[in-house]
Scaffold this motif. Structure first.
Motif, mmCIF file in Angstrom:
data_model
loop_
_atom_site.group_PDB
_atom_site.id
_atom_site.type_symbol
_atom_site.label_atom_id
_atom_site.label_comp_id
_atom_site.label_asym_id
_atom_site.label_seq_id
_atom_site.Cartn_x
_atom_site.Cartn_y
_atom_site.Cartn_z
ATOM 1 N N MET A 100 0.845 -1.191 0.000
ATOM 2 C CA MET A 100 0.000 0.000 0.000
ATOM 3 C C MET A 100 0.881 1.242 0.000
ATOM 4 O O MET A 100 2.077 1.170 0.271
ATOM 5 C CB MET A 100 -0.903 0.038 1.246
ATOM 6 C CG MET A 100 -1.974 -1.016 1.280
ATOM 7 S SD MET A 100 -3.012 -0.902 2.765
ATOM 8 C CE MET A 100 -3.964 0.578 2.411
ATOM 9 N N SER A 101 0.239 2.363 -0.264
ATOM 10 C CA SER A 101 0.857 3.674 -0.147
ATOM 11 C C SER A 101 0.096 4.418 0.942
ATOM 12 O O SER A 101 -0.997 4.009 1.335
ATOM 13 C CB SER A 101 0.726 4.420 -1.481
ATOM 14 O OG SER A 101 1.240 5.729 -1.377
ATOM 15 N N LEU A 102 0.654 5.497 1.432
ATOM 16 C CA LEU A 102 -0.118 6.318 2.367
ATOM 17 C C LEU A 102 -1.284 6.972 1.633
ATOM 18 O O LEU A 102 -2.377 7.101 2.179
ATOM 19 C CB LEU A 102 0.768 7.382 3.022
ATOM 20 C CG LEU A 102 1.817 6.860 3.987
ATOM 21 C CD1 LEU A 102 2.693 8.006 4.483
ATOM 22 C CD2 LEU A 102 1.186 6.133 5.160
ATOM 23 N N VAL A 103 -1.064 7.365 0.385
ATOM 24 C CA VAL A 103 -2.094 8.035 -0.414
ATOM 25 C C VAL A 103 -2.388 7.195 -1.653
ATOM 26 O O VAL A 103 -1.474 6.833 -2.395
ATOM 27 C CB VAL A 103 -1.642 9.451 -0.832
ATOM 28 C CG1 VAL A 103 -2.650 10.086 -1.774
ATOM 29 C CG2 VAL A 103 -1.419 10.332 0.392
ATOM 30 N N ASP A 152 -11.290 8.522 -7.514
ATOM 31 C CA ASP A 152 -9.958 7.908 -7.490
ATOM 32 C C ASP A 152 -9.172 8.318 -8.736
ATOM 33 O O ASP A 152 -7.999 8.687 -8.650
ATOM 34 C CB ASP A 152 -10.064 6.377 -7.448
ATOM 35 C CG ASP A 152 -10.577 5.831 -6.127
ATOM 36 O OD1 ASP A 152 -10.537 6.549 -5.112
ATOM 37 O OD2 ASP A 152 -11.016 4.663 -6.120
ATOM 38 N N HIS A 153 -9.828 8.256 -9.882
ATOM 39 C CA HIS A 153 -9.188 8.639 -11.150
ATOM 40 C C HIS A 153 -8.754 10.095 -11.114
ATOM 41 O O HIS A 153 -7.627 10.437 -11.502
ATOM 42 C CB HIS A 153 -10.147 8.385 -12.320
ATOM 43 C CG HIS A 153 -9.589 8.822 -13.629
ATOM 44 N ND1 HIS A 153 -9.806 10.075 -14.155
ATOM 45 C CD2 HIS A 153 -8.781 8.172 -14.506
ATOM 46 C CE1 HIS A 153 -9.167 10.182 -15.299
ATOM 47 N NE2 HIS A 153 -8.544 9.048 -15.544
ATOM 48 N N ASP A 154 -9.653 10.978 -10.652
ATOM 49 C CA ASP A 154 -9.335 12.406 -10.579
ATOM 50 C C ASP A 154 -8.145 12.661 -9.656
ATOM 51 O O ASP A 154 -7.284 13.476 -9.954
ATOM 52 C CB ASP A 154 -10.549 13.208 -10.122
ATOM 53 C CG ASP A 154 -11.698 13.168 -11.128
ATOM 54 O OD1 ASP A 154 -11.476 12.730 -12.280
ATOM 55 O OD2 ASP A 154 -12.814 13.567 -10.752
ATOM 56 N N LEU A 159 -2.355 13.939 -8.861
ATOM 57 C CA LEU A 159 -1.517 13.689 -7.688
ATOM 58 C C LEU A 159 -0.109 14.240 -7.883
ATOM 59 O O LEU A 159 0.585 13.909 -8.832
ATOM 60 C CB LEU A 159 -1.456 12.191 -7.372
ATOM 61 C CG LEU A 159 -0.807 11.813 -6.049
ATOM 62 C CD1 LEU A 159 -1.532 12.449 -4.863
ATOM 63 C CD2 LEU A 159 -0.779 10.306 -5.876
ATOM 64 N N SER A 160 0.268 15.102 -6.970
ATOM 65 C CA SER A 160 1.609 15.682 -6.948
ATOM 66 C C SER A 160 2.151 15.504 -5.533
ATOM 67 O O SER A 160 1.429 15.063 -4.632
ATOM 68 C CB SER A 160 1.540 17.171 -7.287
ATOM 69 O OG SER A 160 0.797 17.861 -6.280
ATOM 70 N N LEU A 161 3.388 15.857 -5.331
ATOM 71 C CA LEU A 161 3.966 15.785 -3.996
ATOM 72 C C LEU A 161 3.186 16.671 -3.029
ATOM 73 O O LEU A 161 2.922 16.275 -1.887
ATOM 74 C CB LEU A 161 5.438 16.216 -4.067
ATOM 75 C CG LEU A 161 6.378 15.640 -3.034
ATOM 76 C CD1 LEU A 161 6.248 14.147 -2.908
ATOM 77 C CD2 LEU A 161 7.808 16.028 -3.361
ATOM 78 N N LEU A 166 -0.957 17.132 1.336
ATOM 79 C CA LEU A 166 -2.246 17.714 1.710
ATOM 80 C C LEU A 166 -3.250 16.635 2.121
ATOM 81 O O LEU A 166 -3.991 16.819 3.093
ATOM 82 C CB LEU A 166 -2.809 18.571 0.581
ATOM 83 C CG LEU A 166 -2.104 19.904 0.343
ATOM 84 C CD1 LEU A 166 -2.671 20.598 -0.900
ATOM 85 C CD2 LEU A 166 -2.214 20.818 1.555
ATOM 86 N N TYR A 167 -3.282 15.515 1.404
ATOM 87 C CA TYR A 167 -4.201 14.429 1.760
ATOM 88 C C TYR A 167 -3.844 13.827 3.114
ATOM 89 O O TYR A 167 -4.725 13.530 3.915
ATOM 90 C CB TYR A 167 -4.190 13.328 0.691
ATOM 91 C CG TYR A 167 -4.715 13.765 -0.656
ATOM 92 C CD1 TYR A 167 -5.772 14.659 -0.779
ATOM 93 C CD2 TYR A 167 -4.151 13.287 -1.827
ATOM 94 C CE1 TYR A 167 -6.242 15.058 -2.019
ATOM 95 C CE2 TYR A 167 -4.619 13.670 -3.071
ATOM 96 C CZ TYR A 167 -5.667 14.564 -3.159
ATOM 97 O OH TYR A 167 -6.139 14.950 -4.387
ATOM 98 N N ILE A 168 -2.563 13.655 3.370
ATOM 99 C CA ILE A 168 -2.131 13.099 4.656
ATOM 100 C C ILE A 168 -2.483 14.061 5.781
ATOM 101 O O ILE A 168 -3.042 13.657 6.815
ATOM 102 C CB ILE A 168 -0.616 12.790 4.642
ATOM 103 C CG1 ILE A 168 -0.336 11.639 3.676
ATOM 104 C CG2 ILE A 168 -0.122 12.455 6.044
ATOM 105 C CD1 ILE A 168 1.130 11.388 3.403
ATOM 106 N N ILE A 169 -2.176 15.336 5.610
ATOM 107 C CA ILE A 169 -2.471 16.332 6.649
ATOM 108 C C ILE A 169 -3.977 16.422 6.899
ATOM 109 O O ILE A 169 -4.415 16.447 8.053
ATOM 110 C CB ILE A 169 -1.876 17.705 6.265
ATOM 111 C CG1 ILE A 169 -0.345 17.637 6.330
ATOM 112 C CG2 ILE A 169 -2.410 18.813 7.166
ATOM 113 C CD1 ILE A 169 0.373 18.799 5.665
ATOM 114 N N ALA A 170 -4.775 16.440 5.834
ATOM 115 C CA ALA A 170 -6.236 16.509 5.994
ATOM 116 C C ALA A 170 -6.752 15.303 6.770
ATOM 117 O O ALA A 170 -7.634 15.433 7.626
ATOM 118 C CB ALA A 170 -6.905 16.596 4.624
#
Length: 182
Positions: A100-103, A152-154, A159-161, A166-170
Motif C-alpha cells: 500500500m501507499s499512504l495516499v 480515485d481517477h481524478d 496527484l503531486s507531492l 495535503l491528503y495526509i495532513i487533511a
C-alpha cells in the motif's frame, strides 16, 4: 519518490506510535478477543494482499464492504477507532511491505465486482492502494462504485507531492468521515 516517502513515514509512524498501538491492541483484546483484523483485498495490478487493521467489529461479523454492515455490529471501541481513524494504524505495516501507499485509492474486496469494473475502466489498479486519498477526505465511500472510481481517477490524474502531503495532513486533522455503516 513517493515510495521512499511512504517507507520513511510508515517506519517513523510505527516507531513513534508503537505505545498507542500497544494500548489499542490491549483494549481491543478485551473488546473482541482478537484486536487485529486481517482481510484479503485487491491490490496493485489486482493482486491480492492481506490488509491489516484494528478490529472494530465482533469476530463473527461477515466479511463484506463496510457500507453493507449494520452500525450495530461496530463495537464501542470500534466506533471510537473509526471516528479517530486509529483503526488504520496497522496498515503502516502494509505500507512498509510495499503493498500500500499512504495516499491512493482505498483497497476493495474481491467481491465488490462493480467497483472493480469501474476501477479497471479508469486504470486505478495501476497504482498501490492507499490508506487515504481524495475520496476519503471528502467522505465518499464504496457505496457508489462509479462515483468512487471517478474520484480515485481524478486524484491520480492530479496527484503531486503537494497533494500527497495535503491528503495526509487533511486525514490526520480529521477530515472525512471514515467508512460508513448502514
Amino acid at each position: 519518490m513517493i515510495r521512499l516517502l511512504d517507507f520513511i513515514f510508515a517506519f517513523a509512524g510505527l516507531l513513534l506510535l508503537w505505545p498507542i498501538i500497544i494500548v489499542i491492541a490491549v483494549f481491543g483484546y478485551f473488546d473482541t478477543g482478537a484486536p487485529i483484523f486481517r482481510q484479503t483485498r485487491v491490490g496493485r495490478n489486482q493482486q491480492p494482499f492481506t490488509l491489516v487493521k484494528f478490529r472494530t467489529m465482533p469476530i463473527h461479523t461477515q466479511s463484506m464492504a463496510t457500507h453493507l454492515v449494520s452500525a450495530s455490529d461496530v463495537t464501542r471501541l470500534g466506533r471510537f477507532l473509526r471516528r479517530t481513524k486509529l483503526d488504520e494504524l496497522p496498515q503502516l505495516i502494509n505500507v512498509l511491505r510495499g503493498e500500500m501507499s499512504l495516499v491512493g485509492p482505498r483497497p476493495c474486496l474481491f467481491n465488490q465486482t462493480e467497483l472493480i469494473e469501474a476501477r479497471e475502466q479508469r486504470g486505478i489498479f495501476d497504482v498501490r492502494p492507499g490508506i487515504t486519498g481524495l475520496a476519503q477526505i471528502n467522505g465518499i465511500d464504496m457505496s457508489d462504485p462509479t462515483k468512487l472510481a471517478q474520484w480515485d481517477h481524478d486524484m491520480l490524474a492530479t496527484l503531486s507531492l503537494k497533494q500527497y502531503f495535503l491528503y495526509i495532513i487533511a486525514t490526520v486533522l480529521g477530515k472525512g468521515a471514515g467508512d460508513r455503516t448502514s
